[in-house]
Design a protein around this motif. Structure first.
Motif, PDB file in Angstrom:
ATOM      1  N   TYR A 108      -5.818   3.724  11.221  1.00  0.00           N
ATOM      2  CA  TYR A 108      -6.822   2.733  11.618  1.00  0.00           C
ATOM      3  C   TYR A 108      -6.759   1.470  10.765  1.00  0.00           C
ATOM      4  O   TYR A 108      -7.643   0.627  10.834  1.00  0.00           O
ATOM      5  CB  TYR A 108      -8.241   3.332  11.498  1.00  0.00           C
ATOM      6  CG  TYR A 108      -8.544   3.861  10.119  1.00  0.00           C
ATOM      7  CD1 TYR A 108      -8.911   3.009   9.086  1.00  0.00           C
ATOM      8  CD2 TYR A 108      -8.435   5.217   9.849  1.00  0.00           C
ATOM      9  CE1 TYR A 108      -9.157   3.480   7.822  1.00  0.00           C
ATOM     10  CE2 TYR A 108      -8.682   5.712   8.572  1.00  0.00           C
ATOM     11  CZ  TYR A 108      -9.046   4.839   7.572  1.00  0.00           C
ATOM     12  OH  TYR A 108      -9.289   5.300   6.306  1.00  0.00           O
ATOM     13  N   CYS A 109      -5.734   1.302   9.930  1.00  0.00           N
ATOM     14  CA  CYS A 109      -5.692   0.193   8.971  1.00  0.00           C
ATOM     15  C   CYS A 109      -5.970  -1.151   9.660  1.00  0.00           C
ATOM     16  O   CYS A 109      -5.324  -1.510  10.639  1.00  0.00           O
ATOM     17  CB  CYS A 109      -4.325   0.141   8.289  1.00  0.00           C
ATOM     18  SG  CYS A 109      -4.246  -1.153   7.032  1.00  0.00           S
ATOM     19  N   LYS A 124      -9.876   9.885   2.289  1.00  0.00           N
ATOM     20  CA  LYS A 124      -9.221   9.854   3.604  1.00  0.00           C
ATOM     21  C   LYS A 124      -9.337  11.224   4.272  1.00  0.00           C
ATOM     22  O   LYS A 124      -8.869  12.229   3.708  1.00  0.00           O
ATOM     23  CB  LYS A 124      -7.739   9.492   3.438  1.00  0.00           C
ATOM     24  CG  LYS A 124      -7.484   8.179   2.711  1.00  0.00           C
ATOM     25  CD  LYS A 124      -7.880   6.992   3.544  1.00  0.00           C
ATOM     26  CE  LYS A 124      -7.505   5.692   2.851  1.00  0.00           C
ATOM     27  NZ  LYS A 124      -8.036   4.518   3.567  1.00  0.00           N
ATOM     28  N   SER A 183      -1.285  -6.228   4.673  1.00  0.00           N
ATOM     29  CA  SER A 183      -1.387  -5.899   3.257  1.00  0.00           C
ATOM     30  C   SER A 183      -0.590  -4.655   2.898  1.00  0.00           C
ATOM     31  O   SER A 183      -0.550  -4.245   1.750  1.00  0.00           O
ATOM     32  CB  SER A 183      -2.856  -5.702   2.879  1.00  0.00           C
ATOM     33  OG  SER A 183      -3.403  -4.657   3.632  1.00  0.00           O
ATOM     34  N   GLN A 184       0.047  -4.046   3.891  1.00  0.00           N
ATOM     35  CA  GLN A 184       0.815  -2.832   3.590  1.00  0.00           C
ATOM     36  C   GLN A 184       2.197  -3.148   3.033  1.00  0.00           C
ATOM     37  O   GLN A 184       2.863  -2.294   2.488  1.00  0.00           O
ATOM     38  CB  GLN A 184       0.957  -1.979   4.851  1.00  0.00           C
ATOM     39  CG  GLN A 184      -0.359  -1.363   5.303  1.00  0.00           C
ATOM     40  CD  GLN A 184      -0.203  -0.546   6.555  1.00  0.00           C
ATOM     41  OE1 GLN A 184       0.860  -0.472   7.132  1.00  0.00           O
ATOM     42  NE2 GLN A 184      -1.284   0.071   6.981  1.00  0.00           N
ATOM     43  N   ASN A 222      -7.870   3.015  -2.386  1.00  0.00           N
ATOM     44  CA  ASN A 222      -7.782   4.202  -1.531  1.00  0.00           C
ATOM     45  C   ASN A 222      -7.942   5.505  -2.320  1.00  0.00           C
ATOM     46  O   ASN A 222      -7.875   6.598  -1.754  1.00  0.00           O
ATOM     47  CB  ASN A 222      -6.492   4.194  -0.705  1.00  0.00           C
ATOM     48  CG  ASN A 222      -5.217   4.214  -1.545  1.00  0.00           C
ATOM     49  OD1 ASN A 222      -5.173   4.775  -2.630  1.00  0.00           O
ATOM     50  ND2 ASN A 222      -4.167   3.600  -1.015  1.00  0.00           N
ATOM     51  N   THR A 251      -5.879  -4.061   7.972  1.00  0.00           N
ATOM     52  CA  THR A 251      -5.164  -5.134   7.257  1.00  0.00           C
ATOM     53  C   THR A 251      -3.688  -4.766   7.150  1.00  0.00           C
ATOM     54  O   THR A 251      -3.167  -4.600   6.045  1.00  0.00           O
ATOM     55  CB  THR A 251      -5.754  -5.366   5.853  1.00  0.00           C
ATOM     56  OG1 THR A 251      -5.846  -4.109   5.175  1.00  0.00           O
ATOM     57  CG2 THR A 251      -7.091  -6.035   5.909  1.00  0.00           C
ATOM     58  N   CYS A 274       0.849  -1.191   0.000  1.00  0.00           N
ATOM     59  CA  CYS A 274       0.000   0.000   0.000  1.00  0.00           C
ATOM     60  C   CYS A 274       0.886   1.243   0.000  1.00  0.00           C
ATOM     61  O   CYS A 274       1.971   1.229   0.573  1.00  0.00           O
ATOM     62  CB  CYS A 274      -0.925   0.013   1.217  1.00  0.00           C
ATOM     63  SG  CYS A 274      -2.116   1.378   1.139  1.00  0.00           S
ATOM     64  N   GLY A 309      -7.056  -4.680  -1.042  1.00  0.00           N
ATOM     65  CA  GLY A 309      -5.668  -4.662  -0.564  1.00  0.00           C
ATOM     66  C   GLY A 309      -5.611  -4.350   0.913  1.00  0.00           C
ATOM     67  O   GLY A 309      -6.574  -4.632   1.636  1.00  0.00           O
ATOM     68  N   GLY A 310      -4.534  -3.654   1.253  1.00  0.00           N
ATOM     69  CA  GLY A 310      -3.534  -2.971   0.434  1.00  0.00           C
ATOM     70  C   GLY A 310      -4.161  -2.048  -0.617  1.00  0.00           C
ATOM     71  O   GLY A 310      -5.319  -1.684  -0.526  1.00  0.00           O
ATOM     72  N   LEU A 340      -0.178   4.092   1.258  1.00  0.00           N
ATOM     73  CA  LEU A 340      -0.572   4.926   2.400  1.00  0.00           C
ATOM     74  C   LEU A 340      -0.299   4.177   3.705  1.00  0.00           C
ATOM     75  O   LEU A 340       0.012   2.984   3.699  1.00  0.00           O
ATOM     76  CB  LEU A 340      -2.058   5.305   2.313  1.00  0.00           C
ATOM     77  CG  LEU A 340      -2.508   6.054   1.050  1.00  0.00           C
ATOM     78  CD1 LEU A 340      -3.984   6.425   1.162  1.00  0.00           C
ATOM     79  CD2 LEU A 340      -1.669   7.305   0.815  1.00  0.00           C
ATOM     80  N   ARG A 341      -0.437   4.860   4.801  1.00  0.00           N
ATOM     81  CA  ARG A 341      -0.260   4.256   6.130  1.00  0.00           C
ATOM     82  C   ARG A 341      -1.339   4.819   7.061  1.00  0.00           C
ATOM     83  O   ARG A 341      -1.055   5.637   7.930  1.00  0.00           O
ATOM     84  CB  ARG A 341       1.142   4.576   6.702  1.00  0.00           C
ATOM     85  CG  ARG A 341       2.294   3.905   5.957  1.00  0.00           C
ATOM     86  CD  ARG A 341       2.329   2.390   6.235  1.00  0.00           C
ATOM     87  NE  ARG A 341       3.406   1.734   5.503  1.00  0.00           N
ATOM     88  CZ  ARG A 341       3.303   1.227   4.283  1.00  0.00           C
ATOM     89  NH1 ARG A 341       2.147   1.325   3.617  1.00  0.00           N
ATOM     90  NH2 ARG A 341       4.322   0.622   3.724  1.00  0.00           N
ATOM     91  N   CYS A 342      -2.583   4.383   6.869  1.00  0.00           N
ATOM     92  CA  CYS A 342      -3.676   4.909   7.690  1.00  0.00           C
ATOM     93  C   CYS A 342      -3.527   4.423   9.133  1.00  0.00           C
ATOM     94  O   CYS A 342      -3.190   3.259   9.362  1.00  0.00           O
ATOM     95  CB  CYS A 342      -5.025   4.443   7.149  1.00  0.00           C
ATOM     96  SG  CYS A 342      -5.292   4.912   5.442  1.00  0.00           S
TER      97      CYS A 342
HETATM   98  S1  SF4 Z   1      -4.609  -0.803   3.183  1.00  0.00           S
HETATM   99 FE1  SF4 Z   1      -6.218   0.783   3.173  1.00  0.00          FE
HETATM  100  S2  SF4 Z   1      -6.508   1.318   5.329  1.00  0.00           S
HETATM  101 FE2  SF4 Z   1      -4.537   0.214   5.175  1.00  0.00          FE
HETATM  102  S3  SF4 Z   1      -2.989   1.817   4.928  1.00  0.00           S
HETATM  103 FE3  SF4 Z   1      -3.604   1.196   2.865  1.00  0.00          FE
HETATM  104  S4  SF4 Z   1      -5.244   2.630   2.299  1.00  0.00           S
HETATM  105 FE4  SF4 Z   1      -4.986   2.773   4.505  1.00  0.00          FE
END
Ligand code: SF4
Length: 247
Positions: free
Chosen positions: A38-39, A144, A44-45, A122, A41, A32, A93-94, A34-36
């Protein structure tokens, strides 16, 4: 032949967004951009060395294969997992669009399956979306909010919306006790610039620990009412798979 990093593939019930309740084949791609905060999963990053694949739809028996997986092999597993007549295949995903070339070949290989091709994204990689959008039927994209995800992606989301609208599209916004109403209004305005009929799903964040607070119920009602001044379809849908005990 393209190879891709897939975290897992299985058959289950879609738990969030506009297709909640639909049977789907889930193809969760690793990695992924991004690094949310609240992720839900986190696996999957990052790229994975192995991939777990359900051996029969809904069996919850998994085999573990070494990654990466070829598009031909992945398409074969999707076909097997489609035996129970799913509504659609969810590429999730991810961030699936990070592996655009692989995703494109995979989508081409499953084009003839009589099920929908649905992308969960995302909503930040517009150029990558443009390369595969003709092969998709439906897109669920995030917006986001900085107060929730700790990131600012307004410009990326604006570009993405303009391309994604070519297909059946809805937008998901995760809201928490920390959500700033003005940011929700900015999201609604962004969507209205493109089409006020695009459905907006407000998804209360699922608390990951007892100290984390979801949004107040009365506040949710007021927020939905406020956003309905900008858009014609604003729904509140929590992550139903979490309380159903589904994957
Ligand atoms: S998988 Fe989704 S929630 Fe998790 S960091 Fe990536 S965009 Fe954000």
């Amino acid at each position: 032949m393209m190879y891709g990093n897939i975290l897992e593939m299985f058959s289950s019930i879609q738990g969030e967004g506009l297709l909640v309740g639909c049977r789907q084949v889930f193809v969760r791609l690793a990695g992924c951009n991004l690094r949310c905060r609240y992720c839900d999963t986190p696996g999957s990053q990052t790229d994975q060395q192995s991939c777990r694949i359900e051996t029969a739809p809904g069996s919850r028996n998994f085999q573990t294969l070494a990654g990466p997986l070829s598009a031909a092999a992945a398409a074969g597993h999707i076909t097997s997992l489609s035996a129970v007549r799913p509504h659609s295949i969810s590429f999730t995903g991810g961030e699936p669009l990070l592996q655009t070339a692989f995703l494109k070949e995979l989508l081409q290989r499953v084009q003839t399956l009589p099920v929908g091709k649905y992308l969960e994204t995302n909503g930040t990689l517009t150029d990558n979306l443009a390369e595969v959008i003709s092969l998709l039927d439906m897109i669920g994209m995030d917006i986001k909010l900085p107060s929730v995800s700790q990131m600012t992606c307004w410009a990326e989301h604006r570009d993405f919306l303009r391309v994604a609208r070519q297909k059946s599209l809805f937008v998901k916004v995760v809201v928490s006790a920390a959500t700033v109403v003005e940011e929700c209004i900015m999201a609604a305005e962004l969507i209205r610039e493109v089409d006020q009929a695009i459905p907006l799903i407000l998804q209360p964040v699922t608390p990951s620990n007892p100290r984390e607070k979801g949004p107040d119920p009365a506040w949710m009602l007021r927020l939905q009412a406020q956003l309905l001044r900008y858009l014609t379809d604003v729904r509140v849908i929590p992550q139903t798979h979490k309380f159903m005990g589904q994957l």
